[in-house]
Design a protein around this motif. Structure first.
Motif, PDB file in Angstrom:
ATOM      1  N   PRO A  50       0.848  -1.204   0.000  1.00 46.25           N
ATOM      2  CA  PRO A  50       0.000   0.000   0.000  1.00 46.25           C
ATOM      3  C   PRO A  50       0.879   1.249   0.000  1.00 46.25           C
ATOM      4  CG  PRO A  50      -0.655  -1.517   1.754  1.00 46.25           C
ATOM      5  CD  PRO A  50       0.633  -2.025   1.187  1.00 46.25           C
ATOM      6  N   ALA A  51       0.343   2.345  -0.511  1.00 49.34           N
ATOM      7  CA  ALA A  51       1.069   3.616  -0.504  1.00 49.34           C
ATOM      8  C   ALA A  51       1.469   3.965   0.922  1.00 49.34           C
ATOM      9  CB  ALA A  51       0.208   4.717  -1.112  1.00 49.34           C
ATOM     10  N   ARG A  57      -1.740   4.653   7.976  1.00 52.16           N
ATOM     11  CA  ARG A  57      -3.083   4.639   8.577  1.00 52.16           C
ATOM     12  C   ARG A  57      -3.615   3.221   8.752  1.00 52.16           C
ATOM     13  NH1 ARG A  57      -6.268   7.920   4.585  1.00 52.16           N
ATOM     14  NH2 ARG A  57      -4.447   7.732   3.284  1.00 52.16           N
ATOM     15  N   GLY A  58      -2.740   2.210   8.559  1.00 49.35           N
ATOM     16  CA  GLY A  58      -3.131   0.825   8.815  1.00 49.35           C
ATOM     17  C   GLY A  58      -3.618   0.060   7.606  1.00 49.35           C
ATOM     18  N   ALA A  59      -3.495   0.618   6.405  1.00 51.11           N
ATOM     19  CA  ALA A  59      -3.952  -0.090   5.210  1.00 51.11           C
ATOM     20  C   ALA A  59      -3.090  -1.321   4.958  1.00 51.11           C
ATOM     21  CB  ALA A  59      -3.904   0.839   3.999  1.00 51.11           C
ATOM     22  N   GLU A  63      -6.954  -9.691   1.391  1.00 50.20           N
ATOM     23  CA  GLU A  63      -6.677 -11.058   1.834  1.00 50.20           C
ATOM     24  C   GLU A  63      -6.331 -11.990   0.677  1.00 50.20           C
ATOM     25  OE1 GLU A  63      -9.168 -14.199   4.372  1.00 50.20           O
ATOM     26  OE2 GLU A  63      -9.300 -12.153   5.122  1.00 50.20           O
ATOM     27  N   HIS A  64      -6.906 -11.752  -0.492  1.00 45.22           N
ATOM     28  CA  HIS A  64      -6.698 -12.631  -1.646  1.00 45.22           C
ATOM     29  C   HIS A  64      -5.511 -12.200  -2.513  1.00 45.22           C
ATOM     30  CE1 HIS A  64      -8.975  -9.279  -3.251  1.00 45.22           C
ATOM     31  NE2 HIS A  64      -8.485  -9.597  -4.431  1.00 45.22           N
ATOM     32  N   SER A  65      -4.657 -11.330  -2.025  1.00 44.22           N
ATOM     33  CA  SER A  65      -3.536 -10.796  -2.811  1.00 44.22           C
ATOM     34  C   SER A  65      -2.636 -11.884  -3.378  1.00 44.22           C
ATOM     35  CB  SER A  65      -2.688  -9.848  -1.972  1.00 44.22           C
ATOM     36  OG  SER A  65      -3.431  -8.738  -1.585  1.00 44.22           O
ATOM     37  N   ILE A  81       3.745 -10.722   3.360  1.00 48.07           N
ATOM     38  CA  ILE A  81       4.388 -10.514   4.659  1.00 48.07           C
ATOM     39  C   ILE A  81       3.741  -9.285   5.276  1.00 48.07           C
ATOM     40  CG2 ILE A  81       6.539  -9.995   5.876  1.00 48.07           C
ATOM     41  CD1 ILE A  81       8.030 -11.209   3.485  1.00 48.07           C
ATOM     42  N   THR A  82       3.235  -9.443   6.503  1.00 46.91           N
ATOM     43  CA  THR A  82       2.602  -8.331   7.203  1.00 46.91           C
ATOM     44  C   THR A  82       3.275  -8.148   8.553  1.00 46.91           C
ATOM     45  OG1 THR A  82       0.486  -8.878   6.154  1.00 46.91           O
ATOM     46  CG2 THR A  82       0.420  -7.425   8.076  1.00 46.91           C
ATOM     47  N   ARG A  83       3.838  -6.972   8.784  1.00 49.56           N
ATOM     48  CA  ARG A  83       4.428  -6.687  10.094  1.00 49.56           C
ATOM     49  C   ARG A  83       3.313  -6.555  11.124  1.00 49.56           C
ATOM     50  NH1 ARG A  83       9.599  -6.048   9.573  1.00 49.56           N
ATOM     51  NH2 ARG A  83      10.500  -5.111   7.732  1.00 49.56           N
TER      52      ARG A  83
END
Length: 180
Positions: A50-51, A57-59, A63-65, A81-83
């Motif tokens: 995401p930008a 802002r939490g974007a 889920e289907h990426s 990968i999500t921190r």
């Protein structure tokens, strides 16, 4: 004198034009070589996020990426990968010794099963798979440094780590990754 002057002028213009063509040709060749090298160097890995302002802002990615990217022509592997914003300490025992060394707060990420393949990860033990994801199993893969810091070495007895009050079974230790 005029015919000689005209010949010299034409010769000067021809040399100037030849020099210009050679310079432009050399620049175009160099540009093409750099572009070709750049394309070969980057054609095997693409990172989508995401930008920056939206991420702040939490974007997050949908889920289907992973499955959407896998369907693209030429894609061999994909993963997410999500921190995770973790402020709880991580430990291997349920009890906290108030006199002991404080438990570390380790950085954590959530990954999709495809991430291990996409990063060419070498995992000792069991790797995360689609079954773990579908069942929402409470499992963890530790990096080598985190495993050492927490005293997790032998995976035969299915050790657990506690993040706050949440127990996670350690199924593997990521020993190395090729891409970041």
């Amino acid at each position: 004198a005029r015919p000689g002057r005209m010949v010299l002028t034409m010769l000067g213009e021809a040399l100037g034009l030849a020099a210009l063509v050679a310079t432009v040709g050399l620049a175009a060749t160099a540009e093409a070589q750099v572009a070709e090298h750049f394309d070969r160097a980057t054609a095997d890995q693409v990172t989508v996020a995401p930008a920056e302002d939206r991420r702040a802002r939490g974007a997050m990615l949908p889920e289907h990426s992973e499955s959407a990217v896998r369907r693209l022509s030429g894609v061999r592997s994909a993963g997410t990968i999500t921190r995770l914003p973790v402020s709880d300490s991580t430990r291997t025992v349920r009890l906290t010794d108030p006199q002991g060394i404080p438990d570390p707060v380790l950085p954590m990420v959530a990954i999709s099963p495809g991430t291990l393949e996409a990063t060419s990860a070498v995992v000792r033990g069991r790797a995360l798979d689609a079954g773990h994801d579908q069942r929402a199993d409470a499992v963890a893969l530790l990096g080598v440094d985190a495993a050492e810091r927490l005293g997790v070495g032998d995976l035969a007895d299915a050790p657990a780590v506690f993040v706050g009050a949440h127990a996670l079974t350690v199924i593997g230790i990521v020993e190395s990754v090729e891409r970041r």
